[in-house]
Design a protein around this motif. Structure first.
Motif, short mmCIF file in Angstrom:
data_model
loop_
_atom_site.label_atom_id
_atom_site.label_comp_id
_atom_site.label_asym_id
_atom_site.label_seq_id
_atom_site.Cartn_x
_atom_site.Cartn_y
_atom_site.Cartn_z
N ASP A 76 -35.37 -34.32 83.41
CA ASP A 76 -36.38 -34.88 84.32
C ASP A 76 -37.35 -35.82 83.62
O ASP A 76 -38.23 -36.39 84.26
CB ASP A 76 -37.14 -33.76 85.03
CG ASP A 76 -38.06 -32.99 84.08
OD1 ASP A 76 -37.73 -32.93 82.88
OD2 ASP A 76 -39.09 -32.47 84.53
N TYR A 77 -37.21 -36.01 82.31
CA TYR A 77 -38.10 -36.91 81.57
C TYR A 77 -37.39 -38.23 81.31
O TYR A 77 -36.22 -38.27 80.93
CB TYR A 77 -38.51 -36.30 80.23
CG TYR A 77 -39.19 -37.28 79.31
CD1 TYR A 77 -40.53 -37.61 79.48
CD2 TYR A 77 -38.48 -37.90 78.28
CE1 TYR A 77 -41.16 -38.53 78.64
CE2 TYR A 77 -39.10 -38.82 77.44
CZ TYR A 77 -40.44 -39.12 77.62
OH TYR A 77 -41.04 -40.04 76.80
N TYR A 78 -38.11 -39.34 81.54
CA TYR A 78 -37.55 -40.64 81.22
C TYR A 78 -38.58 -41.49 80.48
O TYR A 78 -39.79 -41.36 80.66
CB TYR A 78 -37.04 -41.38 82.46
CG TYR A 78 -38.07 -41.62 83.55
CD1 TYR A 78 -38.94 -42.70 83.51
CD2 TYR A 78 -38.16 -40.74 84.64
CE1 TYR A 78 -39.88 -42.90 84.52
CE2 TYR A 78 -39.08 -40.94 85.65
CZ TYR A 78 -39.93 -42.03 85.58
OH TYR A 78 -40.85 -42.22 86.59
N ASP A 79 -38.06 -42.38 79.64
CA ASP A 79 -38.87 -43.32 78.86
C ASP A 79 -38.17 -44.67 78.98
O ASP A 79 -37.12 -44.89 78.39
CB ASP A 79 -38.94 -42.86 77.41
CG ASP A 79 -39.80 -43.76 76.53
OD1 ASP A 79 -40.20 -44.84 77.01
OD2 ASP A 79 -40.06 -43.39 75.37
N ILE A 80 -38.74 -45.56 79.80
CA ILE A 80 -38.14 -46.86 80.06
C ILE A 80 -39.03 -47.93 79.44
O ILE A 80 -40.22 -48.00 79.73
CB ILE A 80 -37.99 -47.10 81.58
CG1 ILE A 80 -37.13 -46.00 82.22
CG2 ILE A 80 -37.37 -48.48 81.84
CD1 ILE A 80 -37.06 -46.08 83.73
#
Length: 205
Positions: A76-80
């Motif tokens: 559930d974690y994103y880094d864009i």
């Protein structure tokens, strides 16, 4: 007559079973095979951890640009991270079920519950980040109605959802999984083109 009735009931049951395999909010308009689509979905859906890199083109009222994208997803974690001549400097979006943080070069860090609302407020782009988590894998998001068109290989060719249209023109094989290579999003006066140059699925362990 009893045999024919049994055969008819069995045929209806099989058809209903195939239809029920589609998500209740999905409408398959035409193209492809529903059973093959479900097999493809079951292969792709478990992918919840990846590194993705590519090129992003953006056209919006009064501006256009291109740059690169780096995307780390861990459940559930994103880094864009967006960089290059997008006209706004380096941009980083981090999100999880605890909230969203937006960092733009030269500006203070900003936080909000919704990535879409935060981006629209700060840079004027109404990017459907939460839906992109699904669309980038070639899947419709499960939280709203969608209309699907499949290609001859029973993968998404065109998706209409939440005021956006996503068109998939190329796929690639990555570790035995078929994933999008080129997709184009249009909606809300924006046109985004994403060409994925690197897919790196990661183990959940």
């Amino acid at each position: 007559m009893s045999y024919l009735r049994t055969l008819l009931l069995l045929t209806v049951a099989l058809v209903m079973s195939a239809c029920s395999n589609l998500h209740q909010r999905e409408t398959l308009e035409f193209g492809g095979d529903a059973a093959a689509w479900q097999a493809h979905r079951q292969t792709v859906a478990p992918l919840e951890n990846w590194i993705l890199q590519g090129k992003l083109g953006v056209k919006a009222p009064g501006e256009s640009g291109s740059g690169t994208v780096f995307w780390l997803q861990q459940q559930d974690y994103y880094d864009i991270r967006l960089s290059g001549p997008l006209g706004r400097g380096a941009t980083r979006i981090q999100g999880s079920n605890r909230g969203i943080t937006l960092d733009i070069a030269g500006q203070p860090s900003m936080s909000a519950p919704s990535a879409e609302a935060l981006l629209e407020e700060q840079i004027g782009w109404r990017l459907p980040v939460e839906h992109l988590l699904w669309w980038v894998r070639g899947l419709p998001a499960p939280d709203s109605p969608s209309r699907l068109q499949l290609n001859p290989d029973s993968q998404l060719a065109r998706l209409a959802q939440s005021g956006w249209t996503v068109e998939y023109s190329r796929y690639q094989q990555v570790d035995g999984v078929t994933l999008p290579q080129r997709l184009q999003l249009s909606g809300h006066d924006m046109l985004l083109t994403l060409v994925i140059t690197r897919w790196e699925p990661r183990n959940t362990e």
